[in-house]
Design an enzyme around this catalytic site. Structure first.
Site, PDB file in Angstrom:
ATOM      1  N   CYS A   1       0.820  -1.219   0.000  1.00 34.26           N
ATOM      2  CA  CYS A   1       0.000   0.000   0.000  1.00 34.26           C
ATOM      3  C   CYS A   1       0.851   1.266   0.000  1.00 34.26           C
ATOM      4  O   CYS A   1       0.643   2.160  -0.816  1.00 34.26           O
ATOM      5  CB  CYS A   1      -0.941   0.009   1.197  1.00 34.26           C
ATOM      6  SG  CYS A   1      -2.053  -1.396   1.236  1.00 34.26           S
ATOM      7  N   HIS A   2       1.812   1.362   0.925  1.00 29.55           N
ATOM      8  CA  HIS A   2       2.615   2.588   1.046  1.00 29.55           C
ATOM      9  C   HIS A   2       4.105   2.318   1.185  1.00 29.55           C
ATOM     10  O   HIS A   2       4.861   3.218   1.499  1.00 29.55           O
ATOM     11  CB  HIS A   2       2.112   3.434   2.226  1.00 29.55           C
ATOM     12  CG  HIS A   2       0.692   3.863   2.061  1.00 29.55           C
ATOM     13  ND1 HIS A   2      -0.345   3.161   2.623  1.00 29.55           N
ATOM     14  CD2 HIS A   2       0.141   4.886   1.372  1.00 29.55           C
ATOM     15  CE1 HIS A   2      -1.493   3.744   2.291  1.00 29.55           C
ATOM     16  NE2 HIS A   2      -1.222   4.788   1.540  1.00 29.55           N
ATOM     17  N   GLY A   3       4.516   1.070   0.982  1.00 29.04           N
ATOM     18  CA  GLY A   3       5.938   0.766   0.916  1.00 29.04           C
ATOM     19  C   GLY A   3       6.660   0.514   2.227  1.00 29.04           C
ATOM     20  O   GLY A   3       7.886   0.494   2.260  1.00 29.04           O
TER      21      GLY A   3
ATOM     22  N   PRO B   1       6.413   4.623   6.306  1.00 35.28           N
ATOM     23  CA  PRO B   1       5.144   5.110   6.875  1.00 35.28           C
ATOM     24  C   PRO B   1       4.713   4.385   8.157  1.00 35.28           C
ATOM     25  O   PRO B   1       4.131   4.995   9.046  1.00 35.28           O
ATOM     26  CB  PRO B   1       4.138   4.866   5.749  1.00 35.28           C
ATOM     27  CG  PRO B   1       4.949   4.806   4.506  1.00 35.28           C
ATOM     28  CD  PRO B   1       6.267   4.225   4.905  1.00 35.28           C
TER      29      PRO B   1
END
Length: 198
Positions: A156-158, A172
């Site tokens: 999703c955001h690494g 994140p």
């Protein structure tokens, strides 16, 4: 009190009516009272889960459900364990100190587990609740650093996590993956959701 004699048939009807009313009242109350009891599904959702890991080979992982969450159980290889100690400088919280309530005391170590080779962790990213994917192969890969030693990637955001569920710096996800309470019932049986201190 009246001096008139009691009509036996009337007494019988009154007794029968009271008995029928009592039975009806109990029959009506049972479903109502049962709504206050937790359902079988709700009880099962919070109940500890017993897992047999005798067939789990080094480098393999299984997923079980506990309280509606995926729990990963992985048997790490000797090479994977050796790589964990070399990563501390790259990790945001190598000793699980930021949120100690999410890591039981017996898992506040480099391998974050009771037995070094067996990882037990909740497979939910601590950023927005996505489920990371296993990236056990080491080396360069898309979305991963060239010196990747194996671990988990949240697509999703690494956010990236090592094979102990510890989050890398500047990602994140704010904290490491949660380690649920667990204990060994035998060398090959785990109980997820309960430990000796619980």
């Amino acid at each position: 009190m009246s001096n008139q004699p009691v009509d036996p048939s009337r007494r019988t009807w009154v007794t029968m009516a009271c008995a029928a009313g009592g039975v009806g009242g109990v029959a009506t109350a049972i479903p109502f009272v049962s709504t206050f009891q937790p359902s079988e599904r709700a009880r099962a959702a919070g109940a500890p889960v017993e897992v047999d890991i005798s067939a789990l080979k080094p480098g393999e992982m299984v997923t079980v459900e506990w309280r509606g969450k995926p729990v990963w159980i992985m048997r790490r290889t000797e090479e994977q364990l050796a790589a964990l100690a070399k990563l501390d400088g790259q990790l945001a919280d190598p000793q699980s100190e930021l949120k100690p309530e999410e890591t039981p005391e017996y898992a506040r170590n480099t391998h974050r587990s009771i037995k070094p080779e067996v990882l037990v962790t909740v497979g939910i990213c601590t950023h927005l609740g996505c489920s990371p994917t296993a990236k056990f192969q080491s080396g360069p890969q898309p979305s991963l650093p060239d010196d990747w030693q194996g671990g988990f990637l949240c697509p999703c955001h690494g956010s990236t996590f090592d094979l102990a569920g510890r989050v890398f710096k500047n990602k994140p996800a704010p904290t490491n993956l949660e380690v649920p309470p667990h204990m060994y019932l035998s060398d090959t049986k785990l109980l997820i959701g309960e430990d000796k201190k619980a």
